[in-house]
Design an enzyme around this catalytic site. Structure first.
Site, PDB file in Angstrom:
ATOM      1  N   ILE A  64       2.041   8.109   2.316  1.00  0.00           N
ATOM      2  CA  ILE A  64       0.573   7.963   2.301  1.00  0.00           C
ATOM      3  C   ILE A  64      -0.007   8.571   1.024  1.00  0.00           C
ATOM      4  O   ILE A  64      -0.906   7.997   0.398  1.00  0.00           O
ATOM      5  CB  ILE A  64      -0.048   8.665   3.530  1.00  0.00           C
ATOM      6  CG1 ILE A  64       0.483   8.070   4.833  1.00  0.00           C
ATOM      7  CG2 ILE A  64      -1.575   8.642   3.458  1.00  0.00           C
ATOM      8  CD1 ILE A  64      -0.025   6.700   5.174  1.00  0.00           C
ATOM      9  N   GLY A  85      -0.072   6.650  -2.385  1.00  0.00           N
ATOM     10  CA  GLY A  85      -1.151   5.702  -2.697  1.00  0.00           C
ATOM     11  C   GLY A  85      -2.536   6.312  -2.615  1.00  0.00           C
ATOM     12  O   GLY A  85      -3.509   5.741  -3.107  1.00  0.00           O
ATOM     13  N   HIS A  86      -2.621   7.475  -1.975  1.00  0.00           N
ATOM     14  CA  HIS A  86      -3.950   8.045  -1.724  1.00  0.00           C
ATOM     15  C   HIS A  86      -3.968   9.516  -2.116  1.00  0.00           C
ATOM     16  O   HIS A  86      -3.813  10.385  -1.253  1.00  0.00           O
ATOM     17  CB  HIS A  86      -4.292   7.888  -0.238  1.00  0.00           C
ATOM     18  CG  HIS A  86      -5.740   8.112   0.082  1.00  0.00           C
ATOM     19  ND1 HIS A  86      -6.304   9.363   0.174  1.00  0.00           N
ATOM     20  CD2 HIS A  86      -6.739   7.250   0.332  1.00  0.00           C
ATOM     21  CE1 HIS A  86      -7.588   9.263   0.484  1.00  0.00           C
ATOM     22  NE2 HIS A  86      -7.876   7.985   0.586  1.00  0.00           N
ATOM     23  N   PHE A  87      -4.115   9.842  -3.397  1.00  0.00           N
ATOM     24  CA  PHE A  87      -4.211   8.918  -4.520  1.00  0.00           C
ATOM     25  C   PHE A  87      -3.139   9.288  -5.537  1.00  0.00           C
ATOM     26  O   PHE A  87      -2.752  10.466  -5.570  1.00  0.00           O
ATOM     27  CB  PHE A  87      -5.584   9.058  -5.178  1.00  0.00           C
ATOM     28  CG  PHE A  87      -6.733   8.635  -4.321  1.00  0.00           C
ATOM     29  CD1 PHE A  87      -7.032   7.283  -4.143  1.00  0.00           C
ATOM     30  CD2 PHE A  87      -7.528   9.584  -3.685  1.00  0.00           C
ATOM     31  CE1 PHE A  87      -8.125   6.898  -3.374  1.00  0.00           C
ATOM     32  CE2 PHE A  87      -8.610   9.197  -2.911  1.00  0.00           C
ATOM     33  CZ  PHE A  87      -8.913   7.861  -2.743  1.00  0.00           C
ATOM     34  N   ILE A 140      -4.570  13.389  -1.333  1.00  0.00           N
ATOM     35  CA  ILE A 140      -5.438  13.953  -0.297  1.00  0.00           C
ATOM     36  C   ILE A 140      -5.330  13.079   0.953  1.00  0.00           C
ATOM     37  O   ILE A 140      -4.982  11.899   0.882  1.00  0.00           O
ATOM     38  CB  ILE A 140      -6.924  14.047  -0.732  1.00  0.00           C
ATOM     39  CG1 ILE A 140      -7.460  12.683  -1.162  1.00  0.00           C
ATOM     40  CG2 ILE A 140      -7.099  15.080  -1.828  1.00  0.00           C
ATOM     41  CD1 ILE A 140      -8.952  12.666  -1.451  1.00  0.00           C
TER      42      ILE A 140
END
Lengths: 157, 93
Positions: A34, A37-39, A44
């Site tokens: 996760i 990609g974020h970020f 976060i």
């Protein structure tokens, strides 16, 4: 927490069915797809997963109140606020209060805190239904045991 | 049916569902005439439960309609709904 498996709750710390409150404790993983990609370059926790975490904490509260005879499905999110960021490895506490115990539905307000600081809050409405199949109920009981739901609350568990 | 109960229910439905209050009558069917979907109905039920201090037995009503041969008009036409709310309020004491 294993974000990519939607395992948001590590441990139920407090459960008071008379007061209709729950508190759970979790620690964000240091690494997760996760966060890739974020970020990129600034990992976060996504706000939608903060909401999911509140919804899961409240869901345990609602289902514990029903002695796990029925399942609480997310139906509505309102008054959601993401006030601050959560970083990998950060410890959080989720507190939730059941505002209403309806027939076939329930309403919970919940909040995420970290080091005493309010991070996120939301009001969650659940549709409360019979378990659609035994596999879901069995899987849920397995998770319930892992997070520390008192066994006496789980019928046939 | 208490007119005050119907008015309060109609006001709740108009506000939550964005329906013109003037089009809501005691003969309106919440689903067939007013087009309230299941999610909006949860909000309506929550608002009614709070406003009247009751817990509408929606699961029991649904079961009666699905399995007991009770017409859904009994619970979903607003005058029927208002009558049932009055009964729940009276039973509360």
């Amino acid at each position: 927490m294993r974000l990519e498996y939607f395992q948001m709750i590590d441990r139920i710390a407090e459960l008071d069915l008379d007061a209709r409150t729950i508190a759970v404790e979790c620690t964000l993983p240091e690494e997760s797809p996760i966060f890739e990609g974020h970020f990129p370059g600034y990992p976060i926790m996504p706000g939608v997963l903060m909401i999911e975490t509140i919804a899961q904490a409240g869901g345990w509260l609602v289902m514990a109140g029903l002695r796990f005879r029925q399942m609480a499905f997310l139906a509505k999110v309102s008054e959601a606020k993401m006030r601050s960021f959560l970083a990998p490895g950060q410890a959080i506490r989720v507190e939730a209060t059941q505002d209403h115990d309806g027939s076939g539905y329930a309403v919970v307000s919940g909040r995420i805190k970290s080091a005493g600081k309010l991070i996120s809050e939301a009001t969650i409405t659940y549709r409360v239904m019979n378990f659609p199949n035994p596999a879901l109920r069995d899987g849920l009981f397995e998770v319930a045991r892992r997070v520390g739901v008192p066994p006496e609350l789980m019928q046939d568990g | 049916m208490s007119a005050a109960t119907f008015d309060k229910v109609a006001d709740i439905i108009a506000e939550i569902c964005g329906i013109d209050r003037a089009t809501i009558t005691p003969e309106s069917h919440a689903i067939n005439d007013l087009g309230i979907d299941s999610l909006d109905f949860l909000d309506v039920a929550f608002a009614i439960d709070k406003a009247f201090g009751i817990k509408m037995p929606l699961e029991q009503w649904t079961q009666e309609v699905n399995e007991g041969g009770v017409s859904d008009d009994t619970y979903f036409v607003l005058k029927g709904l208002a009558e049932n709310i009055d009964k729940l309020v009276a039973a509360k004491g």
